[in-house]
Design an enzyme around this catalytic site. Structure first.
Site, PDB file in Angstrom:
ATOM      1  N   CYS A   1      24.080  50.650 -71.064  1.00 44.79           N
ATOM      2  CA  CYS A   1      23.662  50.502 -72.463  1.00 44.79           C
ATOM      3  C   CYS A   1      22.429  49.607 -72.514  1.00 44.79           C
ATOM      4  O   CYS A   1      22.462  48.471 -72.046  1.00 44.79           O
ATOM      5  CB  CYS A   1      24.811  49.899 -73.265  1.00 44.79           C
ATOM      6  SG  CYS A   1      24.345  49.237 -74.869  1.00 44.79           S
TER       7      CYS A   1
ATOM      8  N   CYS B   1      22.946  46.296 -74.482  1.00 43.19           N
ATOM      9  CA  CYS B   1      23.859  45.416 -73.738  1.00 43.19           C
ATOM     10  C   CYS B   1      23.140  44.798 -72.543  1.00 43.19           C
ATOM     11  O   CYS B   1      23.321  43.622 -72.232  1.00 43.19           O
ATOM     12  CB  CYS B   1      25.067  46.204 -73.236  1.00 43.19           C
ATOM     13  SG  CYS B   1      26.002  47.042 -74.525  1.00 43.19           S
TER      14      CYS B   1
END
Length: 349
Positions: free
Chosen positions: A274, A277
């Protein structure tokens, strides 16, 4: 092995949703783009002996953190588990027989998991606690800014009590949750101590937070010094002098192990699927690394006025940004804990 069509369709929708929530907004105003170029020219004209490879990678780009707040992205399950499992299994000092029960499909051993920590030296216990504290902080952010509703006319973010309890409730985690929260406070005190120790570096007349506007530079430096002086006003919240205090050669070897383990954790963060993230994971990891560098560079920091920056301690722009953003994230986690306590008390009533 085959899956039912509706299961495949649901998985595809979840993947698409996670990809959208985890995407990074990399838009920058023309003014910001020009400022970044000016910052780079200014930084390149100073002592550039502590270079960060990522800045010169062809794929690297600047992003506005205000446009990319840390929150739930849908990145979870096996992929996320593999990242944290690699961090703990490969880098935290422990007997090879110990396996952390991260996989939610495996039965957890709860509080007994931490029993093996008692047999480790202070330095190795501290290393584990910093990583666990970082992990706890990230989980609190995701639980506090969770996507509660996502429709064509509204996207609502807020506190997800169920998600929080799954990670920290003593009963659900079989005693491990409270240990995770204690490690969060441990990390907070450690980074607070680092801020208090780095004051001489920021106090130098030659130091400036270059923006291209001398008035704004002076204002920013004043605000920065206020924050650092406030951190310094706390009496020894963390005593790093107790670490690496044994036999000199053994202590140096252990410190080098710490450095290599932490460097590897930073590399593992590059594998996060991600984008958002990865952005916040790497930023907070670098902030923690900068804090550790400060804690164990006391002599170099104190000698700055004598030796000058090229001969002693130095922090790059990226280090400073990461240091304060990481501490900001940890501070926010502490504040969110109180919010969750109040919400839980309301639910129980």
């Amino acid at each position: 092995y085959t899956e039912e069509p509706n299961v495949i369709s649901q998985n595809a929708r979840e993947c698409e949703k996670a990809e959208k929530l985890g995407a990074v907004n990399n838009s920058l105003s023309e003014e910001t783009k020009q400022a970044v170029l000016d910052w780079s020219r200014h930084d390149d004209s100073t002592d550039n002996f502590c270079e960060v490879d990522d800045e010169h990678c062809p794929d690297a780009e600047y992003v506005d953190l205000l446009l990319n707040p840390e929150r739930y992205t849908g990145y979870k399950g096996l992929e996320a588990w593999k990242i944290w499992n690699s961090i703990y299994e490969e880098n935290c000092f422990k007997p090879n027989s110990i396996r952390r029960p991260f996989n939610p499909l495996l039965p957890g051993k709860g509080g007994s998991f931490h029993n093996w920590l008692k047999g480790l030296c202070l330095e190795k216990r501290s290393f584990y606690r910093t990583i666990s504290g970082l992990h706890s902080s990230i989980n609190i952010h995701l639980s506090a800014r969770y996507l509660l509703r996502d429709t064509w006319y509204e996207r609502k973010w807020g506190h997800n009590i169920t998600e929080f309890k799954q990670r920290f409730d003593a009963q659900i985690t079989k005693g491990e949750g409270p240990c995770r929260l204690r490690n969060l406070y441990f990390l907070y005190l450690m980074e607070l101590r680092a801020l208090s120790k780095v004051l001489p570096f920021f106090e130098r007349s030659t130091f400036q937070l270059y923006t291209g506007d001398s008035t704004l530079d002076a204002k920013n430096k004043k605000l920065l010094l206020e924050i650092v002086n406030l951190a310094k006003s706390f009496p020894f919240p963390f005593d790093e002098r107790s670490l690496f205090a044994g036999e000199k050669k053994e202590a140096e070897n252990l410190k080098e192990e710490f450095r290599l383990h932490f460097k590897n954790i930073s590399r593992i963060m590059d594998c996060v699927g991600c984008f958002k993230c990865r952005l916040w994971g790497k930023l907070q990891t670098q902030g923690l690394g900068t804090a550790l560098k400060i804690l164990f560079s006391e002599k170099q920091i104190n000698s700055l006025l004598v030796s000058g920056p090229s001969q002693g301690f130095h922090l790059k722009r990226q280090d400073i940004v990461a240091l304060f953003n990481a501490f900001g994230r940890i501070s926010t986690s502490i504040q969110e804990l109180q919010n969750f306590r109040e919400l839980l008390e309301t639910v129980q009533k």
